[in-house]
Design an enzyme around this catalytic site. Structure first.
Site, PDB file in Angstrom:
ATOM      1  N   ASP A   1     -10.110  -4.985  -3.930  1.00  0.00           N
ATOM      2  CA  ASP A   1      -9.525  -4.000  -3.013  1.00  0.00           C
ATOM      3  C   ASP A   1     -10.420  -2.757  -2.942  1.00  0.00           C
ATOM      4  O   ASP A   1     -10.569  -2.045  -3.933  1.00  0.00           O
ATOM      5  CB  ASP A   1      -8.120  -3.616  -3.505  1.00  0.00           C
ATOM      6  CG  ASP A   1      -7.335  -2.803  -2.486  1.00  0.00           C
ATOM      7  OD1 ASP A   1      -7.962  -2.091  -1.685  1.00  0.00           O
ATOM      8  OD2 ASP A   1      -6.100  -2.882  -2.508  1.00  0.00           O
TER       9      ASP A   1
ATOM     10  N   SER B   1       0.832  -1.198   0.000  1.00  0.00           N
ATOM     11  CA  SER B   1       0.000   0.000   0.000  1.00  0.00           C
ATOM     12  C   SER B   1       0.871   1.255   0.000  1.00  0.00           C
ATOM     13  O   SER B   1       1.680   1.451  -0.907  1.00  0.00           O
ATOM     14  CB  SER B   1      -0.980  -0.050   1.184  1.00  0.00           C
ATOM     15  OG  SER B   1      -1.986   0.926   1.048  1.00  0.00           O
TER      16      SER B   1
ATOM     17  N   HIS C   1      -7.967  -5.416   0.538  1.00  0.00           N
ATOM     18  CA  HIS C   1      -6.714  -4.662   0.736  1.00  0.00           C
ATOM     19  C   HIS C   1      -5.854  -5.396   1.763  1.00  0.00           C
ATOM     20  O   HIS C   1      -5.745  -4.991   2.923  1.00  0.00           O
ATOM     21  CB  HIS C   1      -7.043  -3.237   1.196  1.00  0.00           C
ATOM     22  CG  HIS C   1      -5.870  -2.297   1.102  1.00  0.00           C
ATOM     23  ND1 HIS C   1      -5.254  -1.984  -0.081  1.00  0.00           N
ATOM     24  CD2 HIS C   1      -5.203  -1.609   2.059  1.00  0.00           C
ATOM     25  CE1 HIS C   1      -4.269  -1.128   0.151  1.00  0.00           C
ATOM     26  NE2 HIS C   1      -4.212  -0.890   1.448  1.00  0.00           N
TER      27      HIS C   1
END
Length: 232
Positions: free
Chosen positions: A174, A119, A208
């Site tokens: 995600d 991320s 995610h």
């Protein structure tokens, strides 16, 4: 870490089982620490590789109503046209370059170091690899995007890593960093490095986060880019 006064604790480290001849420096996501990723790498460790999982400094984050949390740089929004914390991104990148330099001083050449992250950490790893003069073994970019993308290809024109190998992974479910950001980033990366050297993998139903299949792909990538040295 060097270069700023926002102190962060020492990185979480998974030492090599024998003499370390290669290293992986992996950057966690927003609000996290390096400990979880150090644990994940323990499960896929390669005996001659040292895994370094630094912790981001704590700072107020605009995206989360200025709440203080571990963050490599400020995030104003998650849409592709959101303003970006250019100063913070560049400062964080210099800190990561200093971390790479430290490993080189410890005896591991930069071309035996893989930089990676998840991320926000993945975003920083891509930006750093494309702007550094340190030749790296490759980049692992999970569930992320390329920050300051409009500064490329100018910023990458002088990079030592035009031929680096990149493993980019993204879950197709995600909700935070949408899959389309990942695929757009992959297309952008193909214009900045040799397209054949970029592998973009998607994971069905993955939100995610990371998954076991992804960790196996990461281990294979590390083994390929950081092969054992014959005298080990």
């Amino acid at each position: 870490m060097c270069g700023n006064n926002m102190s962060a604790p020492l990185p979480a480290i998974v030492p090599a089982a024998r003499k370390a001849t290669a290293a992986v420096i992996f950057l966690h996501g927003l609000g996290d620490t390096g400990h979880g990723w150090a644990e994940a790498f323990t499960g896929i460790r390669i005996p001659y590789v040292k895994y370094i999982c630094p912790h981001a400094p704590t700072m107020p984050v605009s995206l989360n109503m200025r709440m203080s949390m571990p963050s490599w740089f400020d995030i104003y929004g998650l849409s592709p046209d959101a303003d970006e914390d250019e100063t913070g991104i560049k400062r964080a990148s210099e800190n990561i370059k200093a971390l790479i330099d430290q490993e080189v001083k410890n005896g591991i050449p930069s071309h035996r170091i893989i930089l990676g992250g998840f991320s926000q950490g993945g975003a920083l790893s891509l930006y750093t690899a494309l702007t550094t003069q340190q030749k790296l073994a490759g980049v692992i970019a999970l569930s992320c995007w390329l920050p300051l993308r409009n500064s490329f290809p100018q910023a990458s024109a002088n990079s030592a890593n035009k031929d680096m190998h990149v493993l980019q992974c993204h879950g197709d479910a995600d909700p935070l960093v949408p899959f389309v950001f990942g695929s757009q980033t992959a297309e952008k990366m193909k214009s900045l490095i040799s397209p054949a050297n970029l592998t973009f993998k998607s994971y069905r139903g993955l939100p995610h986060s990371a998954c076991p299949e992804e960790m196996v792909d990461i281990k294979r990538f590390i083994e390929k880019q950081l092969p054992a040295i014959s005298d080990e």
